[in-house]
Design an enzyme around this catalytic site. Structure first.
Site, mmCIF file in Angstrom:
data_model
loop_
_atom_site.group_PDB
_atom_site.id
_atom_site.type_symbol
_atom_site.label_atom_id
_atom_site.label_comp_id
_atom_site.label_asym_id
_atom_site.label_seq_id
_atom_site.Cartn_x
_atom_site.Cartn_y
_atom_site.Cartn_z
ATOM 1 N N HIS A 1 0.826 -1.200 0.000
ATOM 2 C CA HIS A 1 0.000 0.000 0.000
ATOM 3 C C HIS A 1 0.868 1.261 0.000
ATOM 4 O O HIS A 1 1.573 1.544 0.960
ATOM 5 C CB HIS A 1 -0.896 -0.013 1.242
ATOM 6 N N GLU B 1 0.163 -0.585 -4.737
ATOM 7 C CA GLU B 1 -0.928 0.385 -4.859
ATOM 8 C C GLU B 1 -0.354 1.784 -4.724
ATOM 9 O O GLU B 1 0.538 2.018 -3.901
ATOM 10 C CB GLU B 1 -1.972 0.127 -3.766
ATOM 11 N N ASP C 1 -1.302 6.325 -5.649
ATOM 12 C CA ASP C 1 -2.331 7.333 -5.899
ATOM 13 C C ASP C 1 -1.827 8.356 -6.901
ATOM 14 O O ASP C 1 -0.665 8.770 -6.843
ATOM 15 C CB ASP C 1 -2.680 8.056 -4.590
ATOM 16 N N GLU D 1 -4.681 4.258 -8.195
ATOM 17 C CA GLU D 1 -5.912 4.913 -7.772
ATOM 18 C C GLU D 1 -5.984 6.325 -8.345
ATOM 19 O O GLU D 1 -5.070 7.136 -8.142
ATOM 20 C CB GLU D 1 -6.023 4.978 -6.249
ATOM 21 N N HIS E 1 -1.003 11.058 -2.339
ATOM 22 C CA HIS E 1 -2.324 10.675 -1.857
ATOM 23 C C HIS E 1 -3.223 11.856 -1.545
ATOM 24 O O HIS E 1 -4.344 11.959 -2.058
ATOM 25 C CB HIS E 1 -2.201 9.799 -0.607
#
Length: 259
Positions: A8, A36, A38, A110, A51
């Site tokens: 993450h 993962e 952003d 994301e 993020h």
């Protein structure tokens, strides 16, 4: 056991999240198959990896990401907040992350947006993915359903996934209407029934974000195909396989020695 470990924002417990340092550390673990991250847009439409919508928490900058040019963003320190060891670690651009990870790990990207906050975000992200030939190596995810629809309009064949921290009654229908083959869900909401339903629908499921060994073991027991997202990939072997922490300790020492 063949549950996939997803790092993450990289190895974000030990390194500053969403930085190349965090991604490099995550890739040192052979069981990390996905990372993962952003993505937002700079003022001049460069996809950048961060993020928060604002800069204060993870950089020495102030204000909103979307109000800064890429040249301004790349000069910020995105590492010192975590540790002085990472002083000067920059905000990476998406293309830097793609180049680092290509052929090594898959990416869950994301799209950090809501409404019309970032016009063109989907197009710019897809352009970079296509330029690197990584269409099969990524999934684009978002809380924003309109963003997912825009992705599918631009590139119907790309993998997309809905992110949710709730479990709506019409979840299966919603995923189908969006054309999503991926579900990213807060881990307390996931159980064996959900996994059975999603598996029948052909939807891959990722649980976020489990850092404690007990939580990871519970998720592993639900279904072998459940992907598990964690800030602490260094604890994966112990949590899932019951192995000793010695190997991870030696890896940590190695990182200190080479810096």
């Amino acid at each position: 056991m063949h549950n996939l470990c997803v790092a993450h924002r990289g190895s974000s417990y030990s390194a500053p999240e969403n930085t190349l340092a965090a991604f490099r550390q995550a890739m040192e673990f052979p069981f990390v198959k996905w990372i993962e991250l952003d993505v937002q847009l700079s003022r001049d439409s460069v996809p950048v990896v961060i993020h928060d919508f604002s800069l204060e928490r993870t950089t020495n900058g102030t204000g909103l990401v979307r109000d800064k040019s890429w040249d301004e963003l790349r000069r910020l320190d995105a590492g010192s907040w975590k540790s002085l060891r990472y002083r000067g670690e920059p905000i990476p651009s998406l293309v830097e992350v793609l180049d680092l990870c290509k052929g090594k790990v898959h990416l869950n990207i994301e799209l950090k947006t809501t409404g019309d906050m970032y016009p063109g975000l989907e197009r710019e992200v897809l352009r970079l993915i296509i330029s690197r030939g990584m269409e099969q190596d990524v999934v684009l995810t978002s809380f924003d359903q309109q963003a997912l629809r825009r992705v599918k309009e631009l590139m119907p064949g790309i993998g997309t996934g809905l992110i949710t921290d709730i479990r709506p009654a019409d979840l299966s229908t919603r995923l189908s209407s969006l054309g999503c083959s991926f579900l990213s869900m807060a881990y307390p909401k996931i159980d064996a029934k959900l996994m059975t339903e999603m598996t029948k629908q052909g939807v891959a499921v990722m649980a976020w974000t489990a850092d404690q060994a007990g939580a990871i073991r519970r998720l592993v027991s639900l279904h072998p195909d459940l992907m598990i997202c964690t800030n602490r990939p260094e604890t994966w072997d112990q949590a899932v396989n019951g192995t000793s922490l010695l190997g991870n300790t030696l890896l940590t020492i190695k990182r200190w020695l080479i810096r």
